[in-house]
Scaffold this active site. Structure first.
Site, PDB file in Angstrom:
ATOM      1  N   ALA A 157       1.575   0.016  -3.594  1.00  0.00           N
ATOM      2  CA  ALA A 157       3.363   1.326  -4.268  1.00  0.00           C
ATOM      3  C   ALA A 157       4.203   0.686  -5.064  1.00  0.00           C
ATOM      4  O   ALA A 157       4.544   1.200  -5.592  1.00  0.00           O
ATOM      5  CB  ALA A 157       2.180   1.950  -3.484  1.00  0.00           C
ATOM      6  N   TYR A 158       5.238   0.528  -3.843  1.00  0.00           N
ATOM      7  CA  TYR A 158       5.918   0.149  -3.136  1.00  0.00           C
ATOM      8  C   TYR A 158       6.291  -0.356  -4.765  1.00  0.00           C
ATOM      9  O   TYR A 158       7.190  -0.022  -6.367  1.00  0.00           O
ATOM     10  CB  TYR A 158       6.748   0.222  -2.980  1.00  0.00           C
ATOM     11  CG  TYR A 158       8.389   0.035  -2.545  1.00  0.00           C
ATOM     12  CD1 TYR A 158       9.399   0.941  -3.093  1.00  0.00           C
ATOM     13  CD2 TYR A 158       8.801  -0.994  -2.333  1.00  0.00           C
ATOM     14  CE1 TYR A 158      10.453   1.327  -2.874  1.00  0.00           C
ATOM     15  CE2 TYR A 158      10.688  -0.919  -1.946  1.00  0.00           C
ATOM     16  CZ  TYR A 158      11.276   0.371  -2.933  1.00  0.00           C
ATOM     17  OH  TYR A 158      12.441   0.284  -2.501  1.00  0.00           O
ATOM     18  N   ALA A 159       6.284  -1.481  -4.907  1.00  0.00           N
ATOM     19  CA  ALA A 159       6.382  -2.366  -6.247  1.00  0.00           C
ATOM     20  C   ALA A 159       5.640  -2.262  -7.458  1.00  0.00           C
ATOM     21  O   ALA A 159       6.676  -2.578  -8.937  1.00  0.00           O
ATOM     22  CB  ALA A 159       5.351  -3.673  -5.340  1.00  0.00           C
TER      23      ALA A 159
END
Ligand code: NAP
Length: 255
Positions: A157-159
């Site tokens: 999700a962060y990437a």
């Protein structure tokens, strides 16, 4: 003359880490800073410190996931200082750090809401203010090398959300370049902030991350702030649509 003398600059994620260090640097360089984050007590403390050091600061607490907050923060800036000269959209969250099959849709969605939708909502309401100013202007978004040059497991999700920010920057740079508005992404490597310590809770883990960087250390938040200063200042007057790595060489380090 200070680099940002008399400029009005909005900074999100100013209550901590990179945003906090950037607010102090921009104010020391003469900017009138407009600070955003959810924790108002921290924004008040930072504003008081900036004013005590001879600078100018105001703040409004809220959540970047909410469009009403993005709009209110710009309105607060304009009512206090006038139209924006620049904005540093820096608020961010790590989101779920789990094997991807275990990630709940709600947690995935929340990371996208903060990191990507929050960046979009900031731009949506800041750009009209830059255009009202009529001096071009600069938008800077904090992305990361994660998901751009460097993959890490359990960061889907962060990437994905931070890579989305780079796509947003490319689109905005072309859309508003003709009006003189520059739009850039800042891609820090590992930086010693509460976020990095949340991801790496002990010194051994932090040391292992540091060794991934060619410089064999994490950045200090002030080193990322210095790059943000470059991107909002006239020193970068021909820089737009860029994804600028300030990453201690983590993108080029192999083993
Ligand atoms: P940090 O110290 O945890 O700061 C994060 C900031 O974002 C805080 O001011 C926080 O304020 C704000 N924020 C988070 N969620 C928010 C929300 N929903 N609404 C409004 N504000 C929100 O972490 P940091 O390392 O300085 O992170 C700053 C940026 O750098 C982030 O975008 C991060 O992804 C990026 N980055 C960090 C690193 C690193 O290694 N540290 C590397 C690359 C990129 P409140 O909690 O008060 O709302």
């Amino acid at each position: 003359m200070k680099a940002l003398h008399g400029k009005t600059i909005l900074i999100t994620g100013a209550s901590s880490g990179i945003g906090h260090a950037t607010a102090l640097l921009f104010a020391a360089e003469g900017a009138r800073v407009v600070l955003g984050a959810r924790r108002g007590d921290r924004l008040e403390a930072l504003s008081s410190r900036i004013r005590a050091e001879g600078g100018s600061a105001t703040w409004l607490a809220g959540d970047v996931r909410e469009e009403a907050y993005a709009q209110a923060l710009v309105r607060h800036a304009e009512e206090t200082y006038g139209p924006l000269d620049a904005a540093f959209n820096n608020a961010g969250t790590l989101g779920p750090l789990q094997p991807t099959p275990d990630v709940a849709l709600h947690d995935w969605q929340d990371a996208l809401d903060v990191n990507l939708t929050g960046a979009f909502l900031g731009a949506k309401h800041q750009i009209p203010s830059l255009l009202r100013n009529g001096n071009g202007g600069s938008l800077v978004f904090t992305s990361t090398v994660v998901g751009h040059t460097t993959g890490f497991p359990c960061t889907a999700a962060y990437a994905a959300s931070k890579a989305g920010v780079i796509g947003l920057v490319h689109a905005l740079a072309t859309e508003f370049g003709p009006a003189g508005v520059r739009v850039n992404a800042l891609l820090p490597g590992g930086t010693d902030t509460p976020m990095a310590r949340e991801m790496n809770p002990d010194e051994a883990a932090l040391g292992a991350v540091a060794r991934l960087h060619a410089l064999r250390r994490l950045a200090r938040p002030e080193e990322i702030a210095a790059a943000a200063l470059f991107l909002v200042s006239p020193a970068s007057s021909f820089v737009t649509g860029s994804a600028m790595r300030v990453d201690g060489g983590v993108s080029v380090q192999r083993g």
